[in-house]
Design an enzyme around this catalytic site. Structure first.
Site, PDB file in Angstrom:
ATOM      1  N   HIS A 187     -11.966 -36.270  29.579  1.00 61.23           N
ATOM      2  CA  HIS A 187     -13.123 -35.589  30.162  1.00 61.23           C
ATOM      3  C   HIS A 187     -13.426 -36.048  31.574  1.00 61.23           C
ATOM      4  O   HIS A 187     -13.981 -35.295  32.363  1.00 61.23           O
ATOM      5  CB  HIS A 187     -14.302 -35.630  29.201  1.00 61.23           C
ATOM      6  CG  HIS A 187     -14.040 -34.681  28.073  1.00 61.23           C
ATOM      7  ND1 HIS A 187     -13.298 -35.057  26.975  1.00 61.23           N
ATOM      8  CD2 HIS A 187     -14.253 -33.356  27.951  1.00 61.23           C
ATOM      9  CE1 HIS A 187     -13.125 -34.004  26.211  1.00 61.23           C
ATOM     10  NE2 HIS A 187     -13.698 -32.957  26.761  1.00 61.23           N
ATOM     11  N   GLU A 429      -6.922 -24.699  17.997  1.00 59.32           N
ATOM     12  CA  GLU A 429      -6.497 -25.952  18.628  1.00 59.32           C
ATOM     13  C   GLU A 429      -5.885 -26.941  17.642  1.00 59.32           C
ATOM     14  O   GLU A 429      -5.671 -28.099  17.987  1.00 59.32           O
ATOM     15  CB  GLU A 429      -7.669 -26.594  19.380  1.00 59.32           C
ATOM     16  CG  GLU A 429      -8.905 -26.810  18.554  1.00 59.32           C
ATOM     17  CD  GLU A 429     -10.047 -27.450  19.340  1.00 59.32           C
ATOM     18  OE1 GLU A 429      -9.816 -27.981  20.433  1.00 59.32           O
ATOM     19  OE2 GLU A 429     -11.177 -27.399  18.845  1.00 59.32           O
ATOM     20  N   CYS A 500      -8.567 -21.468  26.673  1.00 58.96           N
ATOM     21  CA  CYS A 500      -9.517 -22.257  27.451  1.00 58.96           C
ATOM     22  C   CYS A 500      -9.013 -23.676  27.701  1.00 58.96           C
ATOM     23  O   CYS A 500      -9.705 -24.486  28.294  1.00 58.96           O
ATOM     24  CB  CYS A 500     -10.886 -22.278  26.783  1.00 58.96           C
ATOM     25  SG  CYS A 500     -10.817 -22.868  25.095  1.00 58.96           S
TER      26      CYS A 500
HETATM   27  C1  PEP Z   1      -8.939 -27.866  24.185  1.00 59.73           C
HETATM   28  O1  PEP Z   1      -8.839 -28.626  23.232  1.00 59.73           O
HETATM   29  O2  PEP Z   1      -7.976 -27.267  24.712  1.00 59.73           O
HETATM   30  C2  PEP Z   1     -10.252 -27.602  24.812  1.00 59.73           C
HETATM   31  C3  PEP Z   1     -10.396 -26.689  25.737  1.00 59.73           C
HETATM   32  O3  PEP Z   1     -11.320 -28.321  24.394  1.00 59.73           O
HETATM   33  P1  PEP Z   1     -11.626 -29.846  24.758  1.00 59.73           P
HETATM   34  O4  PEP Z   1     -10.767 -30.198  25.936  1.00 59.73           O
HETATM   35  O5  PEP Z   1     -13.081 -29.902  25.037  1.00 59.73           O
HETATM   36  O6  PEP Z   1     -11.242 -30.565  23.500  1.00 59.73           O
HETATM   37 MG    MG Z   2     -10.482 -29.282  21.951  1.00 56.98          MG
END
Ligand code: PEP
Ligand code: MG
Length: 564
Positions: A187, A429, A500
Site C-alpha cells: 500500500h 482475486e 482493478c
Molecule cells: C487486488 O488485489 O488486485 C486489489 C486491487 O486490491 P488490493 O490491492 O487492495 O488488495
Molecule cells: Mg486484493
C-alpha cells in the site's frame, strides 16, 4: 548503485531524510530533586499541548475537523486534574522520574479502559497509550521527523512507509522514497503512485547505508538508486527528469478523448481511490468513474469504527463528485497487510490466508451491516455499485446479497430512498474464485479482477516477500490463464468484467487484456492519460493474434519476450 523494486515511476533527485522508528527505553531510577521532576513534567505538558494544537490545526485543512478534534481531545485527557495529580503524586511519593510516572499512570489508565466491555470506552485505551508514547518521547528528548515539514527536494528513507506516515506527506517537497521492505503492490507503493512520487522499495539495509543529507538520484521505473553520485551522473539524471516531464506534458492531448482502440472498441477507463477526496483527482485526470474505492482507508488512522453517517457522507460525496458515472465501492478489506488496531483482530500465523476481508465482515455483521446500510443509502446519489473482496465460494456472495435485500426492506419501511437496481459484484482475486468463475458469473452483477492478490494466490507467493518476489509475476502462464478464464466466464453470462489490480495499467499487458475482451480498466488517476494513449494505439485484431502466441508460451520468460 542500489537496486530495489520499482514502486512508483519517475526520476528523483534530492537529499536524504531518514524516518526512524525509535525504541523507547525508560531507565528505572530514583531522583532526589522531585521538584525538578515536577518542573520537567509541566514543561513537557506545555510542549505537548502546543504541538497537539499545531497538528490539529493542520489536520483541519488536510483530513477534516472531525479527526482533528479527536487529537484536540487528547489535550483534555492529559490535562484532566485527576491524571495530572496522580502523575505528580507518584513523582513525590516514589521519587521516580517524570517519564516513569507518566508511563505508569497513563498505562494503568489505558489498562482500566481496555477492561470495560464497551467498544467506545475501549477506544480510550488506545488514546491514552498514544498520549503516553508522545509524552515519554518529549521527556526523553526523542524527536520524530515531521514528514509534513521536511525541506524541498527531500528523498525519504524508511524501513517502510505506513499509510499514516504517507498521509502527512506534502508531495511538492518529496523528490523520492526509498524503503527496506514492500513490493509494487504494497500500500505504500500504491500511495506513492497516487501522489506521483518516485519510489524504489525493498533495498536491503538502505536505512543504515545512507546518512541524513546524502545526495540521491533515483529512477522509480527501473528500481535504481545511486547514493552520493558524481557530477556526471547527476547531470544524466537531470536530463532523464527533463525528458520524463516533457513526455508527461505530451499526454495532455488525450484528455477529454474517449477510451477507444484504433479499430473502434470502446472500453471504460476508471480509477482506483482510497479516500473520498481522491474523487476530485479522478475528475481532474479525466477518469471515467471509479473502478475501486478501497474503503478500508476510511477505517484506518483513527481510533474507532466510522459511524453509518460518516460512511454515508463519504460514499455520497464520491457518488456526487462523479456525477452519475459508475462508482464501484469495495466493502471493508482488512487483514493481510492492512491492520486496524482497534478492531482487536488476533495475530495469525498466516494473515493472508486468514480471517480477513469478507470472512471477517460476515462474522462481524454489526460492522458490515453499518457499511452496507451506508452504501445502500448513498446509492440514491449516483451510480454506486457494491463489490465484495476475497470471495472464494458462492455462499459469500449470496449472504451479502441477502443482507443488502434485508437492508432495502428496512429502508422501505423507514421511507428512505435508494437505487433499487443497486448492483453487487465480485472482486476476482483468489484462485478459488477463478475456478468457479462460471458459477459466480450467474449471480454476480459484475466482476473486477484484482490481479495484485490473484497473482499472489495463484502463484502461492506473499506480495511483500522479497525472497520469492521472482515468482510474483502477472506474466506467469498460470496467472494469464486465470485472467483469460475469468473474462471468458463473465462475458458468457453477459456481465461487465473489469480489472482493478495494478496490471490494468501495465503497457505490456493492455493489448492482451483487450484481446481477452476486458470491458473496464481501473488505474490510478495519474495513469489515466498514459493508459488511454496505449489503448488508442491498439488494434484488437492484432492484439488477438498476439494473445494467441502468448497463450502458447510455457514460461514467464517466453511471455515477456513476446510482450516486450
Ligand atoms: C487486488 O488485489 O488486485 C486489489 C486491487 O486490491 P488490493 O490491492 O487492495 O488488495
Ligand atoms: Mg486484493
Amino acid at each position: 548503485m542500489y537496486k530495489g523494486i520499482a514502486g512508483s515511476e519517475g526520476i528523483g533527485i534530492g537529499n536524504v531524510v531518514i524516518i526512524e522508528e525509535h525504541e523507547i527505553n525508560i531507565e528505572t531510577k530514583t531522583v532526589t530533586d522531585t521538584d525538578a521532576e515536577l518542573v520537567r513534567l509541566q514543561s513537557a505538558i506545555e510542549k505537548f499541548v502546543e504541538a497537539t494544537n499545531q497538528m490539529a490545526d493542520k489536520m483541519d485543512e488536510t483530513v477534516g475537523k472531525k479527526d482533528a478534534d479527536i487529537l484536540r481531545g487528547h489535550i483534555q485527557m492529559l490535562q484532566d486534574p485527576m491524571i495530572e495529580e496522580q502523575i505528580s503524586a507518584l513523582i513525590v511519593a516514589e521519587k521516580v522520574t517524570a517519564e516513569m510516572a507518566v508511563d505508569q499512570v497513563l498505562e494503568q489508565t489505558a489498562e482500566m479502559f481496555s477492561q470495560i466491555p464497551d467498544e467506545l470506552l475501549q477506544q480510550r485505551a488506545t488514546d491514552f497509550r498514544d498520549i503516553k508514547t508522545r509524552m515519554v518521547k518529549l521527556l526523553l528528548g526523542i524527536e520524530d521527523v515531521d514528514i509534513s515539514q521536511v525541506p524541498a527536494d527531500t528523498v525519504l528513507v524508511a524501513r517502510d512507509l505506513t499509510p499514516s506516515m504517507t498521509a502527512g506527506i506534502n508531495p511538492d517537497n518529496i523528490a523520492g522514497i526509498l524503503t527496506e521492505v514492500g513490493g509494487r503492490t504494497s500500500h505504500s507503493a500504491i500511495l506513492a503512485r497516487a501522489m506521483e512520487i518516485p519510489a524504489v522499495l525493498s533495498i536491503e539495509g538502505i536505512c543504515s547505508i545512507v546518512k541524513n543529507g546524502d545526495k540521491v538520484v533515483m529512477d522509480g521505473a527501473s528500481g535504481e538508486a545511486i547514493i552520493n553520485p558524481d557530477d556526471d551522473t547527476v547531470r544524466e539524471f537531470q536530463q532523464k527528469l527533463d525528458v520524463y516531464q516533457k513526455e508527461k506534458a505530451l499526454l495532455a492531448e488525450y484528455a477529454g478523448k474517449p477510451s477507444v482502440t484504433k479499430d473502434g472498441t470502446k472500453v471504460e477507463l476508471v480509477c482506483n481511490i482510497g479516500k473520498p477526496e481522491d474523487a476530485k483527482k479522478v475528475v481532474e485526470c479525466d477518469g471515467e468513474g471509479v473502478g475501486l474505492f478501497r474503503t478500508e482507508f476510511l477505517f484506518m488512522d483513527r481510533d474507532s469504527i466510522p459511524t453509518e453517517e460518516e460512511q454515508f457522507e463519504a460514499y455520497k460525496s464520491v457518488a456526487e463528485t462523479m456525477k452519475g458515472k459508475p462508482v464501484i465501492i469495495r466493502t471493508l478489506d482488512i487483514g493481510g497487510d492492512k491492520a486496524i488496531p482497534y478492531l482487536g483482530l488476533e495475530e495469525e500465523d498466516n494473515p493472508f490466508l486468514g480471517f480477513r476481508a469478507i470472512r471477517f465482515c460476515l462474522q462481524r455483521e454489526d460492522i458490515y451491516k453499518t457499511q452496507l446500510r451506508a452504501l445502500v443509502r448513498a446509492s440514491a446519489f449516483g451510480k454506486i455499485k457494491i463489490m465484495v473482496p476475497l470471495v472464494t465460494c458462492i455462499e459469500e456472495l449470496r449472504q451479502v446479497k441477502a443482507m443488502v435485500a434485508d437492508i432495502m426492506k428496512e429502508l422501505d419501511a423507514e421511507g428512505v430512498s435508494y437505487n433499487k437496481n443497486l448492483e453487487v459484484g465480485v472482486m476476482m482475486e483468489t484462485s478459488a474464485a477463478c475456478m468457479i468463475a462460471d458459477i459466480l458469473a450467474k449471480e454476480a452483477a459484475f466482476f473486477s479482477i484484482g490481479t495484485n492478490d490473484l497473482t499472489g494466490y495463484t502463484m502461492a507467493v506473499d506480495r511483500g516477500n522479497a525472497k520469492v518476489a521472482y515468482l510474483y509475476s502477472t506474466y506467469q502462464p498460470a496467472v494469464l490463464r486465470s485472467i483469460k478464464r475469468i473474462i471468458e466466464c463473465g462475458r458468457k453470462e453477459g456481465i461487465m468484467v473489469g480489472m482493478c489490480g495494478e496490471a490494468a495499467a501495465d503497457p505490456k499487458l493492455i493489448p492482451l487484456l483487450l484481446a481477452f475482451g476486458l470491458d473496464e480498466f481501473s488505474v490510478s488517476a495519474t495513469s489515466v492519460l498514459k493508459t488511454r494513449k496505449i489503448i488508442s494505439g491498439c488494434d484488437v485484431e492484432a492484439c488477438r493474434a498476439l494473445a494467441e502466441k502468448v497463450m502458447q508460451c510455457t514460461t514467464e520468460e517466453e511471455v515477456l519476450k513476446i510482450l516486450e
